[in-house]
Design a protein around this motif. Sequence first.
Motif, short mmCIF file in Angstrom:
data_model
loop_
_atom_site.label_atom_id
_atom_site.label_comp_id
_atom_site.label_asym_id
_atom_site.label_seq_id
_atom_site.Cartn_x
_atom_site.Cartn_y
_atom_site.Cartn_z
N MET A 1 -1.49 0.49 9.48
CA MET A 1 -0.13 0.07 9.17
C MET A 1 -0.05 -1.45 9.10
SD MET A 1 1.99 2.73 8.89
CE MET A 1 3.62 2.05 9.23
N GLU A 2 0.73 -1.92 8.15
CA GLU A 2 0.97 -3.36 8.03
C GLU A 2 2.36 -3.56 7.45
OE1 GLU A 2 -0.82 -6.63 5.10
OE2 GLU A 2 -2.27 -6.07 6.67
N SER A 3 3.21 -4.24 8.19
CA SER A 3 4.59 -4.53 7.76
C SER A 3 5.34 -3.27 7.35
CB SER A 3 4.58 -5.55 6.62
OG SER A 3 3.94 -6.74 7.01
N GLY A 4 5.16 -2.19 8.11
CA GLY A 4 5.87 -0.95 7.86
C GLY A 4 5.32 -0.09 6.75
N GLN A 5 4.18 -0.49 6.16
CA GLN A 5 3.56 0.28 5.08
C GLN A 5 2.18 0.75 5.52
OE1 GLN A 5 4.43 1.18 1.61
NE2 GLN A 5 2.64 2.40 2.14
N VAL A 6 1.86 2.01 5.26
CA VAL A 6 0.55 2.54 5.61
C VAL A 6 -0.41 2.33 4.44
CG1 VAL A 6 1.13 4.91 4.86
CG2 VAL A 6 -0.71 4.54 6.51
N TYR A 7 -1.64 1.92 4.77
CA TYR A 7 -2.67 1.65 3.77
C TYR A 7 -3.92 2.47 4.06
CZ TYR A 7 0.08 -2.43 2.38
OH TYR A 7 1.09 -3.26 1.94
N ASN A 8 -4.61 2.83 3.02
CA ASN A 8 -5.88 3.54 3.10
C ASN A 8 -6.99 2.54 3.38
OD1 ASN A 8 -8.22 5.05 2.64
ND2 ASN A 8 -7.42 6.06 0.81
N MET A 9 -7.71 2.72 4.50
CA MET A 9 -8.79 1.79 4.84
C MET A 9 -9.86 1.73 3.76
SD MET A 9 -9.57 2.48 8.87
CE MET A 9 -8.34 2.25 10.15
N ARG A 10 -10.17 2.86 3.16
CA ARG A 10 -11.26 2.90 2.19
C ARG A 10 -10.94 2.09 0.94
NH1 ARG A 10 -13.63 8.58 -0.12
NH2 ARG A 10 -14.00 8.87 2.13
N THR A 11 -9.70 2.16 0.48
CA THR A 11 -9.35 1.54 -0.80
C THR A 11 -8.47 0.30 -0.66
OG1 THR A 11 -7.36 2.90 -1.05
CG2 THR A 11 -9.44 3.80 -1.91
N GLY A 12 -7.79 0.18 0.49
CA GLY A 12 -6.83 -0.90 0.67
C GLY A 12 -5.52 -0.68 -0.06
N ARG A 13 -5.35 0.50 -0.65
CA ARG A 13 -4.13 0.79 -1.42
C ARG A 13 -3.06 1.41 -0.54
NH1 ARG A 13 -7.89 2.51 -6.21
NH2 ARG A 13 -8.00 4.53 -5.15
N PRO A 14 -1.78 1.16 -0.85
CA PRO A 14 -0.69 1.76 -0.07
C PRO A 14 -0.53 3.24 -0.39
CG PRO A 14 0.20 0.52 -1.92
CD PRO A 14 -1.29 0.27 -1.92
N ILE A 15 -0.20 4.01 0.64
CA ILE A 15 0.11 5.43 0.48
C ILE A 15 1.61 5.57 0.47
CG2 ILE A 15 -0.12 7.75 1.45
CD1 ILE A 15 -2.74 6.79 2.75
N LYS A 16 2.18 5.91 -0.68
CA LYS A 16 3.62 5.88 -0.87
C LYS A 16 4.32 7.22 -0.63
CE LYS A 16 4.47 1.60 -2.32
NZ LYS A 16 4.79 1.37 -3.74
N ALA A 17 3.61 8.31 -0.77
CA ALA A 17 4.30 9.61 -0.67
C ALA A 17 3.32 10.72 -0.30
CB ALA A 17 4.99 9.94 -1.99
N ILE A 18 3.89 11.81 0.18
CA ILE A 18 3.16 13.06 0.43
C ILE A 18 3.85 14.14 -0.40
CG2 ILE A 18 2.51 14.80 2.13
CD1 ILE A 18 2.87 12.57 4.28
N VAL A 19 3.08 14.87 -1.18
CA VAL A 19 3.62 16.02 -1.91
C VAL A 19 3.23 17.29 -1.14
CG1 VAL A 19 3.58 17.37 -4.03
CG2 VAL A 19 3.50 14.86 -4.14
N VAL A 20 4.24 17.98 -0.63
CA VAL A 20 4.03 19.23 0.10
C VAL A 20 4.41 20.38 -0.82
CG1 VAL A 20 4.73 20.61 2.09
CG2 VAL A 20 4.57 18.12 2.29
N VAL A 21 3.50 21.33 -1.01
CA VAL A 21 3.75 22.47 -1.89
C VAL A 21 3.88 23.73 -1.05
CG1 VAL A 21 2.98 23.75 -3.91
CG2 VAL A 21 2.35 21.33 -3.66
N HIS A 22 4.97 24.44 -1.24
CA HIS A 22 5.20 25.72 -0.54
C HIS A 22 4.63 26.83 -1.40
CE1 HIS A 22 7.64 23.47 2.22
NE2 HIS A 22 8.54 23.16 1.30
#
Length: 387
Positions: free
Chosen positions: A125-146
């Motif tokens: 986490m950095e400044s309220g945003q979660v980042y992927n250690m491997r890529t350094g890119r922000p993770i913006k959303a989760i898609v949950v499928v029922h």
Amino acid sequence: MSSDIIPLSVPNLQGNELKYVQETIQQEWVSTAGTFISDFERELAGYVGTQGAVAVQNGTSGLHTALEVLGVEKNDEVIVPTMTFIAAVNPVSYCDAHPIFMDCDDTFGLDAVKLQRFLDNECYMESGQVYNMRTGRPIKAIVVVHIFGNMSNMPSIMEIADNYNISVIEDATEALGTYYTSGGFKGAFAGTIGTIGVYSFNGNKIMTTGGGGMIVSDQSSILERARYLTTQAKNDGLYYTHDEVGYNYRMTNVQAALGLAQLEQIEKFIHTKRENFNKYLEKLNNLPDVHLLPFNDQTRPNYWFYPLWIGEENREDFIEFANNRSVQTRPVWSLIHEQKPYQKAQTYQIEQAFKYQRNIVNIPCSTNLTSDQLDKVVDVITQFVAK
């Protein structure tokens, strides 16, 4: 399809569908304007209990719009399940973002335990945003499928998402009518728990508009933004001024007329689905090596599809055996992370999805399935097991 074939899942159009569609023709409002659209949006939102709804062309366009509304853009990342229809994942690519594929649990939905583990151990986490250690890119959303009308583990997923400040998009395209009957989300429908929910009204869904979908949310800003983007981002209805790129995703009035008539019957459809599921359970109860998989016992599911555990060594033979006897069956989709467009995408501890994908076949489950047809399906399964 030949009339003597028992199909997997087909529409049931025995209500006011013809009457309402005739009205659209008589009024000459058959395109993307007309009162049936707003009526359908209002009634659907009322049924699931959200502040509002935005009608769109299909579930895929709804998911794409949801990602856009949440600000997912180039080089962002979105956590998605691998065991799903590919339409749940492709919209991530439409945004030039990157999917991270997650395993499923026994609800067939996204595994909350592995989601927690991934975010704890592979991200920061950095400044309220979660980042992927491997890529350094922000993770913006989760898609949950029922999946199949079952409900994913939303209490755990929502707690994790809140802790990591990640938006949740519920792909409830298969789960309209499913809701929790116990726990902290008691009474909450699939599609209404996350930030945004999306439904589909494709021809094989529990209710249909031929095509079509719906976005729902309790946030007026999200609904307004979704409506704006899905109507070509039009700022002025007279002079047609546009400040940004939008999409031609609006549902037609004819589709909405069908949808309104179908929605009037949704609880009857679910009752029939449940009764037929229980009949299958009773009739298949004593067969060795095959069984219907259960739904989440904390929910009232919509029983959209009936997943039959047939076993990996028997799956292909059974599909052919049933087809040769005019019974349509279908295996679970090939896992998305193994599909050519996504073979280089990041995955995380995928195990259970392989088991379900290789061992499940869905059997006929239409709401107009007759008792004789159901008995024939049971007979075909029994013959296969006995041979």
